[in-house]
Write a protein that holds these residues in place. Structure first.
Motif, PDB file in Angstrom:
ATOM      1  N   GLY A 158       0.812  -1.214   0.000  1.00 41.29           N
ATOM      2  CA  GLY A 158       0.000   0.000   0.000  1.00 41.29           C
ATOM      3  C   GLY A 158       0.841   1.257   0.000  1.00 41.29           C
ATOM      4  N   LEU A 159       1.916   1.261   0.779  1.00 44.74           N
ATOM      5  CA  LEU A 159       2.792   2.432   0.807  1.00 44.74           C
ATOM      6  C   LEU A 159       3.531   2.583  -0.518  1.00 44.74           C
ATOM      7  CD1 LEU A 159       3.720   4.799   2.534  1.00 44.74           C
ATOM      8  CD2 LEU A 159       5.572   3.352   3.397  1.00 44.74           C
ATOM      9  N   ALA A 160       3.947   1.460  -1.111  1.00 44.23           N
ATOM     10  CA  ALA A 160       4.603   1.515  -2.423  1.00 44.23           C
ATOM     11  C   ALA A 160       3.646   2.055  -3.483  1.00 44.23           C
ATOM     12  CB  ALA A 160       5.114   0.132  -2.816  1.00 44.23           C
ATOM     13  N   ARG A 161       2.379   1.705  -3.375  1.00 44.43           N
ATOM     14  CA  ARG A 161       1.391   2.250  -4.313  1.00 44.43           C
ATOM     15  C   ARG A 161       1.298   3.769  -4.157  1.00 44.43           C
ATOM     16  NH1 ARG A 161      -5.071   1.054  -4.713  1.00 44.43           N
ATOM     17  NH2 ARG A 161      -5.395   2.265  -6.594  1.00 44.43           N
ATOM     18  N   ALA A 162       1.376   4.257  -2.928  1.00 44.90           N
ATOM     19  CA  ALA A 162       1.377   5.706  -2.698  1.00 44.90           C
ATOM     20  C   ALA A 162       2.582   6.352  -3.382  1.00 44.90           C
ATOM     21  CB  ALA A 162       1.364   6.003  -1.198  1.00 44.90           C
ATOM     22  N   VAL A 163       3.751   5.734  -3.270  1.00 49.53           N
ATOM     23  CA  VAL A 163       4.944   6.245  -3.959  1.00 49.53           C
ATOM     24  C   VAL A 163       4.703   6.282  -5.463  1.00 49.53           C
ATOM     25  CG1 VAL A 163       7.370   5.764  -4.523  1.00 49.53           C
ATOM     26  CG2 VAL A 163       6.563   5.546  -2.154  1.00 49.53           C
ATOM     27  N   ASP A 164       4.182   5.183  -6.008  1.00 46.33           N
ATOM     28  CA  ASP A 164       3.876   5.124  -7.441  1.00 46.33           C
ATOM     29  C   ASP A 164       2.963   6.264  -7.868  1.00 46.33           C
ATOM     30  OD1 ASP A 164       5.337   2.783  -7.776  1.00 46.33           O
ATOM     31  OD2 ASP A 164       3.570   1.477  -7.763  1.00 46.33           O
ATOM     32  N   GLU A 165       1.922   6.502  -7.089  1.00 49.44           N
ATOM     33  CA  GLU A 165       0.940   7.526  -7.451  1.00 49.44           C
ATOM     34  C   GLU A 165       1.540   8.928  -7.430  1.00 49.44           C
ATOM     35  OE1 GLU A 165      -2.149   7.372  -8.721  1.00 49.44           O
ATOM     36  OE2 GLU A 165      -1.777   5.219  -8.863  1.00 49.44           O
ATOM     37  N   VAL A 166       2.357   9.214  -6.428  1.00 44.35           N
ATOM     38  CA  VAL A 166       2.996  10.533  -6.361  1.00 44.35           C
ATOM     39  C   VAL A 166       3.882  10.741  -7.579  1.00 44.35           C
ATOM     40  CG1 VAL A 166       4.630  11.984  -5.097  1.00 44.35           C
ATOM     41  CG2 VAL A 166       2.894  10.679  -3.842  1.00 44.35           C
ATOM     42  N   VAL A 167       4.711   9.760  -7.893  1.00 43.46           N
ATOM     43  CA  VAL A 167       5.607   9.872  -9.044  1.00 43.46           C
ATOM     44  C   VAL A 167       4.799   9.969 -10.335  1.00 43.46           C
ATOM     45  CG1 VAL A 167       7.393   8.685 -10.380  1.00 43.46           C
ATOM     46  CG2 VAL A 167       7.525   8.723  -7.882  1.00 43.46           C
ATOM     47  N   SER A 168       3.740   9.192 -10.439  1.00 49.12           N
ATOM     48  CA  SER A 168       2.900   9.195 -11.637  1.00 49.12           C
ATOM     49  C   SER A 168       2.172  10.534 -11.811  1.00 49.12           C
ATOM     50  CB  SER A 168       1.893   8.057 -11.554  1.00 49.12           C
ATOM     51  OG  SER A 168       0.990   8.110 -12.631  1.00 49.12           O
ATOM     52  N   GLN A 169       1.628  11.059 -10.734  1.00 51.03           N
ATOM     53  CA  GLN A 169       0.848  12.293 -10.810  1.00 51.03           C
ATOM     54  C   GLN A 169       1.702  13.525 -11.089  1.00 51.03           C
ATOM     55  OE1 GLN A 169      -2.537  12.936 -10.558  1.00 51.03           O
ATOM     56  NE2 GLN A 169      -2.823  10.735 -10.708  1.00 51.03           N
ATOM     57  N   TYR A 170       2.872  13.580 -10.475  1.00 49.86           N
ATOM     58  CA  TYR A 170       3.684  14.795 -10.558  1.00 49.86           C
ATOM     59  C   TYR A 170       4.860  14.688 -11.511  1.00 49.86           C
ATOM     60  CZ  TYR A 170       0.945  16.511  -6.721  1.00 49.86           C
ATOM     61  OH  TYR A 170      -0.100  16.931  -5.955  1.00 49.86           O
ATOM     62  N   GLY A 171       5.343  13.489 -11.722  1.00 46.40           N
ATOM     63  CA  GLY A 171       6.554  13.332 -12.518  1.00 46.40           C
ATOM     64  C   GLY A 171       7.777  13.615 -11.673  1.00 46.40           C
ATOM     65  N   TYR A 172       8.846  12.998 -12.049  1.00 45.79           N
ATOM     66  CA  TYR A 172      10.071  13.067 -11.262  1.00 45.79           C
ATOM     67  C   TYR A 172      10.589  14.497 -11.113  1.00 45.79           C
ATOM     68  CZ  TYR A 172      14.873  12.070  -9.882  1.00 45.79           C
ATOM     69  OH  TYR A 172      16.063  12.043  -9.231  1.00 45.79           O
ATOM     70  N   ARG A 173      10.641  15.245 -12.186  1.00 45.61           N
ATOM     71  CA  ARG A 173      11.208  16.603 -12.136  1.00 45.61           C
ATOM     72  C   ARG A 173      10.407  17.550 -11.263  1.00 45.61           C
ATOM     73  NH1 ARG A 173      14.998  17.584 -16.715  1.00 45.61           N
ATOM     74  NH2 ARG A 173      15.055  15.609 -17.826  1.00 45.61           N
ATOM     75  N   ALA A 174       9.093  17.396 -11.259  1.00 45.36           N
ATOM     76  CA  ALA A 174       8.241  18.278 -10.459  1.00 45.36           C
ATOM     77  C   ALA A 174       8.389  18.023  -8.960  1.00 45.36           C
ATOM     78  CB  ALA A 174       6.785  18.120 -10.871  1.00 45.36           C
ATOM     79  N   LEU A 175       9.005  16.930  -8.574  1.00 49.72           N
ATOM     80  CA  LEU A 175       9.188  16.615  -7.164  1.00 49.72           C
ATOM     81  C   LEU A 175      10.405  17.306  -6.553  1.00 49.72           C
ATOM     82  CD1 LEU A 175       8.336  12.827  -7.366  1.00 49.72           C
ATOM     83  CD2 LEU A 175       6.939  14.641  -6.335  1.00 49.72           C
ATOM     84  N   THR A 176      11.247  17.889  -7.382  1.00 45.01           N
ATOM     85  CA  THR A 176      12.443  18.567  -6.887  1.00 45.01           C
ATOM     86  C   THR A 176      12.061  19.633  -5.872  1.00 45.01           C
ATOM     87  OG1 THR A 176      13.605  18.153  -8.957  1.00 45.01           O
ATOM     88  CG2 THR A 176      14.470  19.917  -7.556  1.00 45.01           C
ATOM     89  N   ASP A 177      12.690  19.576  -4.709  1.00 44.22           N
ATOM     90  CA  ASP A 177      12.476  20.513  -3.605  1.00 44.22           C
ATOM     91  C   ASP A 177      11.044  20.507  -3.074  1.00 44.22           C
ATOM     92  OD1 ASP A 177      15.156  21.359  -3.513  1.00 44.22           O
ATOM     93  OD2 ASP A 177      14.812  22.810  -5.109  1.00 44.22           O
TER      94      ASP A 177
END
Length: 122
Positions: free
Chosen positions: A89-108
């Motif tokens: 379940g926690l890994a799915r949360a990680v997947d969703e964050v990366v999927s929704q925002y994209g890697y570059r948008a997660l910076t900072d």
């Protein structure tokens, strides 16, 4: 999109590490890479320099560092037992964050994994 590298803070268990790896993430434990009790600013700085997302439940120490040190993304969860109780379940949360925002948008940015987890478990 390539899955980002992920560094797990020293308290995050091996089961969650395995689950993320099975989902295609390149995962390392901070304690394996740097040894036990590495200073938090060192971890955040290294993650920023290397484009690695840091997963931790130590919000008290890492939230202030978020303001001061450039990083590739901090993924916080507050329920300490979550990676052991429901690693999928926690890994799915990680997947969703990366999927929704994209890697570059997660910076900072900080992602509150508990909130994402709850979306799937209401």
């Amino acid at each position: 999109m390539t899955d980002p590298d992920v560094l797990l803070d020293e308290h995050v268990g091996r089961v969650f590490e395995r689950v993320l790896a099975e989902r295609g993430y390149e995962v390392q434990q901070a304690k394996d890479r740097f040894g036990e009790e590495t200073e938090d600013p060192t971890l955040v700085r290294w993650c920023g320099e290397n484009g690695v997302i840091l997963v931790t439940n130590n919000a008290k120490d890492f939230e202030p560092l978020h303001e001061d040190i450039e990083h590739a993304g901090l993924f916080l969860y507050r329920e300490q037992s979550l990676p052991d109780d429901d690693p999928e379940g926690l890994a799915r949360a990680v997947d969703e964050v990366v999927s929704q925002y994209g890697y570059r948008a997660l910076t900072d940015e900080i992602a509150e994994l508990d909130e994402w987890y709850e979306l799937f478990h209401e």
